[in-house]
Design a protein around this motif. Structure first.
Motif, PDB file in Angstrom:
ATOM      1  N   GLY A  32       0.864  -1.177   0.042  1.00  6.97           N
ATOM      2  CA  GLY A  32       0.049   0.158  -0.041  1.00  6.97           C
ATOM      3  C   GLY A  32       0.647   1.420  -0.078  1.00  6.97           C
ATOM      4  N   HIS A  33       2.219   1.099  -0.127  1.00 12.76           N
ATOM      5  CA  HIS A  33       2.996   2.274  -0.115  1.00 12.76           C
ATOM      6  C   HIS A  33       4.192   2.217  -1.519  1.00 12.76           C
ATOM      7  N   GLY A  34       4.196   3.504  -1.760  1.00 11.46           N
ATOM      8  CA  GLY A  34       5.396   3.501  -2.897  1.00 11.46           C
ATOM      9  C   GLY A  34       5.225   2.436  -4.017  1.00 11.46           C
ATOM     10  N   ARG A  35       6.001   1.703  -4.448  1.00 12.54           N
ATOM     11  CA  ARG A  35       5.971   1.030  -5.726  1.00 12.54           C
ATOM     12  C   ARG A  35       5.455  -0.556  -5.432  1.00 12.54           C
ATOM     13  N   SER A  36       5.116  -0.807  -4.251  1.00 12.66           N
ATOM     14  CA  SER A  36       4.719  -2.051  -3.673  1.00 12.66           C
ATOM     15  C   SER A  36       3.199  -2.430  -4.051  1.00 12.66           C
ATOM     16  N   ASP A  37       2.550  -3.607  -4.123  1.00 12.18           N
ATOM     17  CA  ASP A  37       1.303  -3.768  -4.639  1.00 12.18           C
ATOM     18  C   ASP A  37       0.339  -3.073  -3.513  1.00 12.18           C
ATOM     19  N   TYR A  38      -0.829  -2.793  -4.099  1.00 11.59           N
ATOM     20  CA  TYR A  38      -1.910  -2.083  -3.166  1.00 11.59           C
ATOM     21  C   TYR A  38      -3.015  -2.982  -2.835  1.00 11.59           C
ATOM     22  N   PRO A  39      -3.046  -3.952  -2.136  1.00 14.69           N
ATOM     23  CA  PRO A  39      -4.114  -5.109  -2.082  1.00 14.69           C
ATOM     24  C   PRO A  39      -5.290  -4.031  -1.351  1.00 14.69           C
ATOM     25  N   SER A  40      -6.432  -4.433  -1.354  1.00 15.26           N
ATOM     26  CA  SER A  40      -7.765  -3.820  -0.756  1.00 15.26           C
ATOM     27  C   SER A  40      -7.960  -4.046   0.733  1.00 15.26           C
ATOM     28  N   ALA A  41      -7.290  -5.026   1.187  1.00 13.03           N
ATOM     29  CA  ALA A  41      -7.239  -5.433   2.734  1.00 13.03           C
ATOM     30  C   ALA A  41      -5.925  -5.998   3.274  1.00 13.03           C
ATOM     31  N   GLY A  42      -5.830  -6.184   4.471  1.00 16.09           N
ATOM     32  CA  GLY A  42      -4.609  -6.542   5.064  1.00 16.09           C
ATOM     33  C   GLY A  42      -3.703  -5.689   5.475  1.00 16.09           C
ATOM     34  N   TYR A  43      -3.904  -4.460   6.120  1.00 12.56           N
ATOM     35  CA  TYR A  43      -3.011  -3.518   6.685  1.00 12.56           C
ATOM     36  C   TYR A  43      -2.782  -3.563   8.179  1.00 12.56           C
ATOM     37  N   THR A  44      -2.969  -4.472   8.827  1.00 15.99           N
ATOM     38  CA  THR A  44      -2.722  -4.553  10.466  1.00 15.99           C
ATOM     39  C   THR A  44      -1.130  -4.643  10.523  1.00 15.99           C
ATOM     40  N   LEU A  45      -0.522  -4.327  11.635  1.00 20.24           N
ATOM     41  CA  LEU A  45       0.831  -4.660  11.931  1.00 20.24           C
ATOM     42  C   LEU A  45       1.149  -6.300  11.584  1.00 20.24           C
TER      43      LEU A  45
END
Length: 273
Positions: free
Chosen positions: A63-76
């Motif tokens: 979800g940052h920079g040039r990595s993939d941006y999945p729609s879910a999965g952003y917990t620590l």
């Protein structure tokens, strides 16, 4: 010495791809974990100022920079899975972790879970038990202020950027925004996911911290995010840890005073060797 230009690589993980940048050098490698809503290139100035011979690697979180941006999965835990995946895929056996802000939380948790792998840890102004009011204000900014009509407005609204040099501001604008055909600026992060990560910083993770490697804890002297009592508590929990309050810095120490950050990092790496 001035660091060589970093190499850009993409690390395939199950269901996503993580972008990393690598500055060539020697062992042990140093893996850098950036603040939330930034990317791997926030480290450029500090690495350029570093005189350490180590290889540096910095990753863009999902979800940052040039990595993939999945729609879910952003917990620590999701981010920690990505850190562990990058370590495995790149082939890091024994390495130093450096984490700033959210990256500091991730560094503490990763080092606690993989004590045999982490040779040393530097934590810069982590968001431990982040104040809910501060967190929710940041979440609103993430969701509502990620697109700007022009360059001047984006420059004026850079988060935590009041202490940055003009060169630092230009660099962040170059690497953290996409310019659209109409001249508007769009942040290079996925707002819903980044807001979820910000909310996760409110959680109490103190009981999960079991770091046993050499550790340097940095606090920006002008940072309200990581007050001195929390730095003292964290240092007291880690055997042999050292705490340093960095004058002239706020929450983003490596961007506020990159030369000072680099000097502290170099001394830490030299002591490890």
């Amino acid at each position: 010495m001035e660091a060589e230009a970093p190499l850009s690589e993409f690390v395939p993980l199950p269901g996503r791809t993580i972008h990393i940048v690598v500055w060539p050098g020697g062992e042990p490698p140093v893996l850098l974990l950036h603040p939330n809503r930034t990317n791997a290139r926030v480290w450029d100035f500090a690495i350029a100022a570093s005189e350490a011979p180590n290889r540096y690697l910095a990753m863009d979180y999902r979800g940052h920079g040039r990595s993939d941006y999945p729609s879910a999965g952003y917990t620590l835990d999701h981010h920690l899975a990505d850190v562990a995946g990058v370590v495995e895929q790149v082939g890091l056996d024994r390495y130093v972790l450096v984490g700033a802000a959210t990256g500091g939380n991730l560094g503490l948790l990763h080092a606690s879970r993989f004590p045999a792998e982490v040779a040393g840890l530097v934590v810069a102004d982590p968001g431990l038990s982040l104040d809910p009011k501060r967190s929710r204000r940041a979440q609103r900014e993430i969701l509502e202020e990620h697109t700007f009509p022009d360059l001047a407005t984006a420059r004026a609204r850079l988060p935590h950027g009041s202490r940055w040099s003009e060169m630092m501001r230009d660099h962040v604008l170059d690497h953290s925004f996409q310019v659209l055909p109409d001249g508007s600026m769009v942040s290079r992060f996925y707002p819903p996911g980044v807001a979820t990560t910000e909310a996760a910083l409110e959680a109490d993770i103190w009981d999960e911290i079991r770091v046993r490697c050499p550790t340097l804890v940095l606090r920006g002297a002008e940072s309200p995010t990581f007050p001195s009592d929390r730095m003292e508590r964290l240092v007291s929990m880690i055997p042999g840890a050292r705490g340093v309050t960095v004058a002239g810095a706020g929450h983003r120490i490596a961007q506020d005073v990159p030369d000072r950050f680099a000097a502290l990092l170099d001394d830490f790496l030299s002591d490890l060797s």
